[in-house]
Write a protein that holds these residues in place. Sequence first.
Motif, PDB file in Angstrom:
ATOM      1  N   ILE A  55      -9.727   0.165   3.525  1.00  0.00           N
ATOM      2  CA  ILE A  55      -9.268  -0.989   4.304  1.00  0.00           C
ATOM      3  C   ILE A  55      -8.043  -1.621   3.644  1.00  0.00           C
ATOM      4  CG2 ILE A  55      -9.883  -3.359   4.965  1.00  0.00           C
ATOM      5  CD1 ILE A  55     -12.757  -2.257   5.476  1.00  0.00           C
ATOM      6  N   GLU A  56      -8.076  -1.725   2.318  1.00  0.00           N
ATOM      7  CA  GLU A  56      -6.944  -2.287   1.586  1.00  0.00           C
ATOM      8  C   GLU A  56      -5.673  -1.460   1.818  1.00  0.00           C
ATOM      9  OE1 GLU A  56      -5.672  -3.295  -3.034  1.00  0.00           O
ATOM     10  OE2 GLU A  56      -7.786  -2.913  -2.575  1.00  0.00           O
ATOM     11  N   ILE A  57      -5.806  -0.145   1.767  1.00  0.00           N
ATOM     12  CA  ILE A  57      -4.658   0.742   1.986  1.00  0.00           C
ATOM     13  C   ILE A  57      -4.175   0.639   3.437  1.00  0.00           C
ATOM     14  CG2 ILE A  57      -3.942   3.166   2.081  1.00  0.00           C
ATOM     15  CD1 ILE A  57      -5.821   3.600  -0.371  1.00  0.00           C
ATOM     16  N   GLU A  58      -5.111   0.535   4.372  1.00  0.00           N
ATOM     17  CA  GLU A  58      -4.737   0.424   5.785  1.00  0.00           C
ATOM     18  C   GLU A  58      -3.989  -0.879   6.062  1.00  0.00           C
ATOM     19  OE1 GLU A  58      -8.403   1.035   7.913  1.00  0.00           O
ATOM     20  OE2 GLU A  58      -8.378   3.190   7.517  1.00  0.00           O
ATOM     21  N   LYS A  59      -4.336  -1.945   5.352  1.00  0.00           N
ATOM     22  CA  LYS A  59      -3.605  -3.211   5.507  1.00  0.00           C
ATOM     23  C   LYS A  59      -2.145  -3.042   5.088  1.00  0.00           C
ATOM     24  CE  LYS A  59      -7.417  -6.482   4.889  1.00  0.00           C
ATOM     25  NZ  LYS A  59      -8.011  -7.498   3.997  1.00  0.00           N
ATOM     26  N   PHE A  91      10.579   0.545   1.717  1.00  0.00           N
ATOM     27  CA  PHE A  91      10.383   1.583   0.705  1.00  0.00           C
ATOM     28  C   PHE A  91       9.398   1.112  -0.377  1.00  0.00           C
ATOM     29  CE2 PHE A  91      11.611   3.673  -3.297  1.00  0.00           C
ATOM     30  CZ  PHE A  91      11.411   4.994  -2.945  1.00  0.00           C
ATOM     31  N   ASP A  92       9.564  -0.122  -0.838  1.00  0.00           N
ATOM     32  CA  ASP A  92       8.668  -0.668  -1.873  1.00  0.00           C
ATOM     33  C   ASP A  92       7.221  -0.741  -1.376  1.00  0.00           C
ATOM     34  OD1 ASP A  92      10.810  -0.883  -3.589  1.00  0.00           O
ATOM     35  OD2 ASP A  92      11.081  -3.057  -3.302  1.00  0.00           O
ATOM     36  N   LYS A  93       7.037  -1.141  -0.118  1.00  0.00           N
ATOM     37  CA  LYS A  93       5.684  -1.190   0.455  1.00  0.00           C
ATOM     38  C   LYS A  93       5.087   0.216   0.547  1.00  0.00           C
ATOM     39  CE  LYS A  93       4.539  -5.425   1.740  1.00  0.00           C
ATOM     40  NZ  LYS A  93       3.367  -6.109   1.290  1.00  0.00           N
ATOM     41  N   GLU A  94       5.895   1.185   0.907  1.00  0.00           N
ATOM     42  CA  GLU A  94       5.411   2.569   0.975  1.00  0.00           C
ATOM     43  C   GLU A  94       4.981   3.054  -0.405  1.00  0.00           C
ATOM     44  OE1 GLU A  94       8.788   4.445   2.825  1.00  0.00           O
ATOM     45  OE2 GLU A  94       7.886   4.263   4.833  1.00  0.00           O
ATOM     46  N   LEU A  95       5.763   2.676  -1.432  1.00  0.00           N
ATOM     47  CA  LEU A  95       5.381   3.033  -2.805  1.00  0.00           C
ATOM     48  C   LEU A  95       4.047   2.390  -3.194  1.00  0.00           C
ATOM     49  CD1 LEU A  95       8.649   2.935  -4.961  1.00  0.00           C
ATOM     50  CD2 LEU A  95       7.191   4.892  -4.463  1.00  0.00           C
ATOM     51  N   ILE A  96       3.872   1.131  -2.816  1.00  0.00           N
ATOM     52  CA  ILE A  96       2.616   0.441  -3.107  1.00  0.00           C
ATOM     53  C   ILE A  96       1.455   1.173  -2.453  1.00  0.00           C
ATOM     54  CG2 ILE A  96       1.300  -1.674  -2.624  1.00  0.00           C
ATOM     55  CD1 ILE A  96       3.979  -3.217  -3.030  1.00  0.00           C
ATOM     56  N   ALA A  97       1.623   1.571  -1.188  1.00  0.00           N
ATOM     57  CA  ALA A  97       0.562   2.299  -0.479  1.00  0.00           C
ATOM     58  C   ALA A  97       0.248   3.623  -1.173  1.00  0.00           C
ATOM     59  CB  ALA A  97       0.965   2.538   0.974  1.00  0.00           C
ATOM     60  N   GLN A  98       1.280   4.341  -1.581  1.00  0.00           N
ATOM     61  CA  GLN A  98       1.065   5.615  -2.280  1.00  0.00           C
ATOM     62  C   GLN A  98       0.361   5.410  -3.612  1.00  0.00           C
ATOM     63  OE1 GLN A  98       4.922   7.399  -2.637  1.00  0.00           O
ATOM     64  NE2 GLN A  98       4.998   8.040  -0.494  1.00  0.00           N
ATOM     65  N   LYS A  99       0.774   4.379  -4.346  1.00  0.00           N
ATOM     66  CA  LYS A  99       0.152   4.103  -5.641  1.00  0.00           C
ATOM     67  C   LYS A  99      -1.312   3.708  -5.478  1.00  0.00           C
ATOM     68  CE  LYS A  99       4.313   2.927  -8.239  1.00  0.00           C
ATOM     69  NZ  LYS A  99       5.077   1.893  -8.912  1.00  0.00           N
ATOM     70  N   LEU A 100      -1.602   2.903  -4.459  1.00  0.00           N
ATOM     71  CA  LEU A 100      -2.996   2.532  -4.204  1.00  0.00           C
ATOM     72  C   LEU A 100      -3.828   3.770  -3.846  1.00  0.00           C
ATOM     73  CD1 LEU A 100      -2.754  -0.795  -2.144  1.00  0.00           C
ATOM     74  CD2 LEU A 100      -3.681  -0.488  -4.449  1.00  0.00           C
ATOM     75  N   GLN A 101      -3.264   4.621  -2.983  1.00  0.00           N
ATOM     76  CA  GLN A 101      -3.957   5.855  -2.593  1.00  0.00           C
ATOM     77  C   GLN A 101      -4.269   6.699  -3.828  1.00  0.00           C
ATOM     78  OE1 GLN A 101      -4.757   6.692   0.638  1.00  0.00           O
ATOM     79  NE2 GLN A 101      -5.693   8.615   0.043  1.00  0.00           N
ATOM     80  N   GLN A 102      -3.296   6.856  -4.688  1.00  0.00           N
ATOM     81  CA  GLN A 102      -3.474   7.649  -5.907  1.00  0.00           C
ATOM     82  C   GLN A 102      -4.456   6.973  -6.860  1.00  0.00           C
ATOM     83  OE1 GLN A 102      -2.236  10.667  -6.160  1.00  0.00           O
ATOM     84  NE2 GLN A 102      -3.176  10.991  -8.138  1.00  0.00           N
ATOM     85  N   LYS A 103      -4.328   5.659  -7.009  1.00  0.00           N
ATOM     86  CA  LYS A 103      -5.189   4.915  -7.929  1.00  0.00           C
ATOM     87  C   LYS A 103      -6.650   5.013  -7.514  1.00  0.00           C
ATOM     88  CE  LYS A 103      -5.981   0.268  -9.707  1.00  0.00           C
ATOM     89  NZ  LYS A 103      -6.933  -0.596  -9.139  1.00  0.00           N
ATOM     90  N   TYR A 104      -6.912   4.853  -6.229  1.00  0.00           N
ATOM     91  CA  TYR A 104      -8.299   4.834  -5.755  1.00  0.00           C
ATOM     92  C   TYR A 104      -8.863   6.230  -5.508  1.00  0.00           C
ATOM     93  CZ  TYR A 104      -7.650  -0.186  -4.934  1.00  0.00           C
ATOM     94  OH  TYR A 104      -7.415  -1.523  -5.078  1.00  0.00           O
ATOM     95  N   PHE A 105      -8.074   7.104  -4.865  1.00  0.00           N
ATOM     96  CA  PHE A 105      -8.609   8.383  -4.394  1.00  0.00           C
ATOM     97  C   PHE A 105      -7.976   9.599  -5.050  1.00  0.00           C
ATOM     98  CE2 PHE A 105      -8.962   5.329  -0.833  1.00  0.00           C
ATOM     99  CZ  PHE A 105     -10.349   5.260  -0.767  1.00  0.00           C
ATOM    100  N   GLY A 106      -7.148   9.406  -6.060  1.00  0.00           N
ATOM    101  CA  GLY A 106      -6.492  10.519  -6.742  1.00  0.00           C
ATOM    102  C   GLY A 106      -7.479  11.351  -7.550  1.00  0.00           C
ATOM    103  N   ILE A 107      -6.954  12.387  -8.174  1.00  0.00           N
ATOM    104  CA  ILE A 107      -7.785  13.333  -8.922  1.00  0.00           C
ATOM    105  C   ILE A 107      -8.646  12.628  -9.960  1.00  0.00           C
ATOM    106  CG2 ILE A 107      -7.729  15.279 -10.531  1.00  0.00           C
ATOM    107  CD1 ILE A 107      -5.251  16.271  -9.037  1.00  0.00           C
ATOM    108  N   ASN A 108      -8.073  11.770 -10.744  1.00  0.00           N
ATOM    109  CA  ASN A 108      -8.849  10.998 -11.724  1.00  0.00           C
ATOM    110  C   ASN A 108      -8.842   9.517 -11.356  1.00  0.00           C
ATOM    111  OD1 ASN A 108      -9.646  13.109 -13.499  1.00  0.00           O
ATOM    112  ND2 ASN A 108      -7.564  13.188 -14.291  1.00  0.00           N
TER     113      ASN A 108
END
Length: 173
Positions: A55-59, A91-108
């Motif tokens: 939900i956080e990422i979708e926001k 662009f900055d918002k897109e980076l935030i979304a990518q970082k959140l995705q990686q932070k929460y659901f990434g490999i580690n």
Amino acid sequence: MKRLVLIIGCVCILVGNLFSQQRYGFVDTEYILDKMPDYKNAQEQLDQISSNWQIEIEKVTFEIKELQTKFRADEVFLSSEMRERREKEIFDKELIAQKLQQKYFGINGDLYKKRQELIKPIQDDIYEAIKEIAKDGTYGMIIDRANGPTIIYSNQKFDLSDKVLYKLGIRTN
């Protein structure tokens, strides 16, 4: 006399082979996990955490779409400096979304770490119970049939899943 010695020798070899054969058993860890309340609770916690993060990422993704829509509508009226500023904001918002995705659901990521924290102790308990059953029952091998078609045929009398549940203190119906 030679025949008698030969027959006794063959019988000894056959009896020796029978006693030296190791026993094999199998378990179904999906079945075991399905019967464990601790696992169900852990899985529900993981699902809730995952849902909150999603939900956080979708926001953030929604904010990006709004910024893009507003930018396209206003683009004609913007100076080059304002256009660059808005593009950078998107662009900055897109980076935030990518970082959140990686932070929460990434490999580690955080979900992996939380799963290790909640599920690993349960898996360790199952492993220890299986190990004890194997030692007590002199099983040479216990196979997990839950993860794919590794066993084409199995006799149900060798299924030790209920014994593992019993060893873990869980009674089945």
